[in-house]
Design a protein around this motif. Structure first.
Motif, PDB file in Angstrom:
ATOM      1  N   GLU A  25      83.484  46.653  79.918  1.00  0.00           N
ATOM      2  CA  GLU A  25      82.508  46.022  80.809  1.00  0.00           C
ATOM      3  C   GLU A  25      81.802  44.735  80.195  1.00  0.00           C
ATOM      4  N   TRP A  26      81.466  45.058  78.796  1.00  0.00           N
ATOM      5  CA  TRP A  26      80.785  43.852  78.154  1.00  0.00           C
ATOM      6  C   TRP A  26      81.741  42.987  77.693  1.00  0.00           C
ATOM      7  N   TYR A  27      82.974  43.056  77.466  1.00  0.00           N
ATOM      8  CA  TYR A  27      83.871  42.226  77.064  1.00  0.00           C
ATOM      9  C   TYR A  27      84.540  41.225  78.365  1.00  0.00           C
TER      10      TYR A  27
ATOM     11  N   PRO B 292      68.286  33.599  68.701  1.00  0.00           N
ATOM     12  CA  PRO B 292      67.196  33.902  70.132  1.00  0.00           C
ATOM     13  C   PRO B 292      68.313  34.302  71.170  1.00  0.00           C
ATOM     14  N   GLY B 293      68.185  35.497  71.927  1.00  0.00           N
ATOM     15  CA  GLY B 293      69.114  35.565  73.116  1.00  0.00           C
ATOM     16  C   GLY B 293      70.586  35.903  72.478  1.00  0.00           C
ATOM     17  N   GLY B 294      70.639  36.337  71.272  1.00  0.00           N
ATOM     18  CA  GLY B 294      71.755  36.494  70.760  1.00  0.00           C
ATOM     19  C   GLY B 294      72.766  37.764  71.239  1.00  0.00           C
ATOM     20  N   LEU B 295      73.880  37.980  71.138  1.00  0.00           N
ATOM     21  CA  LEU B 295      74.538  39.011  71.884  1.00  0.00           C
ATOM     22  C   LEU B 295      74.323  40.323  70.965  1.00  0.00           C
ATOM     23  N   TRP B 296      74.118  40.280  69.754  1.00  0.00           N
ATOM     24  CA  TRP B 296      73.956  41.440  68.906  1.00  0.00           C
ATOM     25  C   TRP B 296      72.319  41.828  69.192  1.00  0.00           C
ATOM     26  N   ASN B 297      71.345  40.999  69.767  1.00  0.00           N
ATOM     27  CA  ASN B 297      70.185  41.400  69.720  1.00  0.00           C
ATOM     28  C   ASN B 297      70.022  42.834  70.393  1.00  0.00           C
ATOM     29  N   SER B 298      70.575  42.919  71.520  1.00  0.00           N
ATOM     30  CA  SER B 298      70.458  44.153  72.104  1.00  0.00           C
ATOM     31  C   SER B 298      71.380  45.271  71.412  1.00  0.00           C
TER      32      SER B 298
ATOM     33  N   ARG C 213      72.963  47.307  71.927  1.00  0.00           N
ATOM     34  CA  ARG C 213      74.366  47.690  72.826  1.00  0.00           C
ATOM     35  C   ARG C 213      75.401  46.891  72.106  1.00  0.00           C
ATOM     36  N   ALA C 214      75.118  45.506  71.882  1.00  0.00           N
ATOM     37  CA  ALA C 214      76.269  44.772  71.140  1.00  0.00           C
ATOM     38  C   ALA C 214      76.906  45.421  70.095  1.00  0.00           C
ATOM     39  N   GLU C 215      75.954  45.604  69.075  1.00  0.00           N
ATOM     40  CA  GLU C 215      76.442  46.206  67.786  1.00  0.00           C
ATOM     41  C   GLU C 215      77.303  47.709  67.784  1.00  0.00           C
ATOM     42  N   GLU C 216      76.769  48.340  68.952  1.00  0.00           N
ATOM     43  CA  GLU C 216      77.180  49.804  68.968  1.00  0.00           C
ATOM     44  C   GLU C 216      78.813  49.471  69.844  1.00  0.00           C
ATOM     45  N   LEU C 217      78.644  48.392  70.632  1.00  0.00           N
ATOM     46  CA  LEU C 217      79.994  48.108  71.372  1.00  0.00           C
ATOM     47  C   LEU C 217      81.145  47.633  70.711  1.00  0.00           C
ATOM     48  N   ALA C 218      80.897  46.967  69.698  1.00  0.00           N
ATOM     49  CA  ALA C 218      82.121  46.114  68.915  1.00  0.00           C
ATOM     50  C   ALA C 218      82.733  47.249  68.001  1.00  0.00           C
ATOM     51  N   THR C 219      82.698  48.237  68.385  1.00  0.00           N
ATOM     52  CA  THR C 219      83.344  49.343  67.369  1.00  0.00           C
ATOM     53  C   THR C 219      84.443  50.091  68.010  1.00  0.00           C
ATOM     54  N   PRO C 220      85.481  50.651  67.031  1.00  0.00           N
ATOM     55  CA  PRO C 220      86.367  51.725  67.421  1.00  0.00           C
ATOM     56  C   PRO C 220      85.839  52.789  68.295  1.00  0.00           C
ATOM     57  N   ASP C 221      84.870  53.247  67.683  1.00  0.00           N
ATOM     58  CA  ASP C 221      84.419  54.600  68.056  1.00  0.00           C
ATOM     59  C   ASP C 221      83.745  54.525  69.640  1.00  0.00           C
ATOM     60  N   ALA C 222      83.010  53.089  69.466  1.00  0.00           N
ATOM     61  CA  ALA C 222      82.487  52.826  71.221  1.00  0.00           C
ATOM     62  C   ALA C 222      83.680  53.037  72.090  1.00  0.00           C
ATOM     63  N   PHE C 223      84.674  52.335  71.590  1.00  0.00           N
ATOM     64  CA  PHE C 223      85.817  52.210  72.648  1.00  0.00           C
ATOM     65  C   PHE C 223      86.516  53.563  72.909  1.00  0.00           C
TER      66      PHE C 223
ATOM     67  N   VAL D  45      88.584  41.954  66.188  1.00  0.00           N
ATOM     68  CA  VAL D  45      88.423  42.833  65.114  1.00  0.00           C
ATOM     69  C   VAL D  45      87.131  43.472  65.443  1.00  0.00           C
ATOM     70  N   TRP D  46      86.832  44.659  65.239  1.00  0.00           N
ATOM     71  CA  TRP D  46      85.715  45.387  65.357  1.00  0.00           C
ATOM     72  C   TRP D  46      84.954  45.896  64.143  1.00  0.00           C
TER      73      TRP D  46
END
Ligand code: BV8
Ligand code: ZN
Length: 260
Positions: free
Chosen positions: A65-67, A38-44, A46-56, A174-175
């Motif tokens: 901004e997220w990190y 509940p309230g987890g970082l990946w729930n939004s 955004r999170a799973e999209e942000l922790a990837t090399p493509d997002a960077f 590690v993303w």
């Protein structure tokens, strides 16, 4: 559950080699948000999209901004009774017990140093499978940098750059879709394969290859103990499932005399 705790203690007491695998749940009681609860970082999304090399590659400013936000959250958190009890156990059983973590929050490192006092923190330092929120790495030449201070995420032009080649720095984590450091994962897998007992604390057991480590202990005829308030995909494969929070159960498992 008490029966299981007693039996788990006995198992641990007889073990000559122990490996611990921790996930975000061990830091939950320190106030660090988990990923999938509940309230987890990946729930939004955004999170799973942000922790990837493509997002960077697409938007390094948004990823930073997220990190930078996560760094701020974690910087105000302290190790809890679970981290501290585990650090004391690792110091006491140096050479026989190894800590492997999926966490990037650095709280095991803080606990290792705190419990070492004037001594060497090394026996309680974790193998950090997914890197650390508190190190930067060059996105091109890979040189690791100590963060020079708060990251200015107002524009791409204000993001931190490599002191060697001038390329953008990234968080040293590690993303998804990136390989783990082969040296770190190799050492973790050897520890798990050679352990009599693997204690899995606060992980949903969903992220690989980290989640495969407890099965390496089982494959080598070792036993697995799980500490988690909830059931996970690992639960049906463990010898003892201790249902509850790590900050309460780890001290009772590792330091029975201290918590009697
Ligand atoms: C790899 C760092 C191969 C970043 C993280 C499709 C496409 C691409 C890849 C894949 C794919 N399908 C599968 C994969 C593999 C993928 C993967 O496993 N995906 C999963 C989600 C399906 N893995 C990878 O991509 C890995 N790399 O496979 O590379 C490769 C090989 C060669 C060449 C190229 C590629 C890389 C995975 C690492 C990703 N990075 N983090 C960051 O943090 O921003 S993962 C992230 O999840 C964190 O590190 C976290 O530690 C980790 C695992 O989560 P948990 O720690 O378990 O946390 P969670 O919230 O999920 O659970 C918390 C638990 O605690 C719960 O069970 C809860 O009940 C419990 N709890 C709550 N309170 C308490 C508690 N327990 C105790 N006490 C409490 N008080
Ligand atoms: Zn560089």
């Amino acid at each position: 559950m008490t029966g299981s705790l007693e039996e788990a203690r006995r198992l641990l007491g007889h073990a000559r080699r122990v490996v611990f695998l921790t996930g975000a749940g061990i830091s939950a009681e320190s106030g660090v948000p988990t990923f999938r609860g509940p309230g987890g970082l990946w729930n939004s999304r955004r999170a799973e999209e942000l922790a990837t090399p493509d997002a960077f590659r697409r938007d390094p400013r948004l990823v930073w901004e997220w990190y930078a936000w996560r760094r701020g959250v974690v910087a105000s958190c302290a190790p809890n009774a679970g981290h501290l009890s585990l650090a004391r156990f690792l110091h006491a059983r140096r050479g026989e017990a190894i800590l492997v973590t999926q966490n990037v929050d650095g709280l095991h490192r803080v606990a290792a140093i705190q419990e070492a006092g004037e001594g060497d923190p090394a026996p309680a330092l974790p193998l950090e499978l997914h890197g650390s929120l508190f190190r930067d790495r060059c996105s091109e030449c890979g040189v690791v940098h100590e963060p020079a201070g708060p990251v200015d995420t107002r524009a791409e032009a204000t993001l931190p750059r490599c002191g060697v080649c001038g390329s953008l720095l990234r968080p040293d984590v590690v993303w998804f879709g990136e390989p783990l450091d082969p040296g770190v994962f190799g050492a973790a897998h050897r520890a798990a394969s050679g352990a009599d007992v693997c204690v899995v604390v606060g992980t949903s057991g969903l992220v690989h290859p980290a989640a495969s480590l407890p099965m390496a202990t089982r494959a080598a005829r070792g036993s697995v103990i799980e500490i988690n308030p909830e059931e996970t995909p690992l639960t049906r494969r463990v010898a003892h499932a201790l249902r509850g929070p790590a900050a309460e159960l780890l001290p009772r498992l590792l330091e029975p005399d201290r918590t009697a």
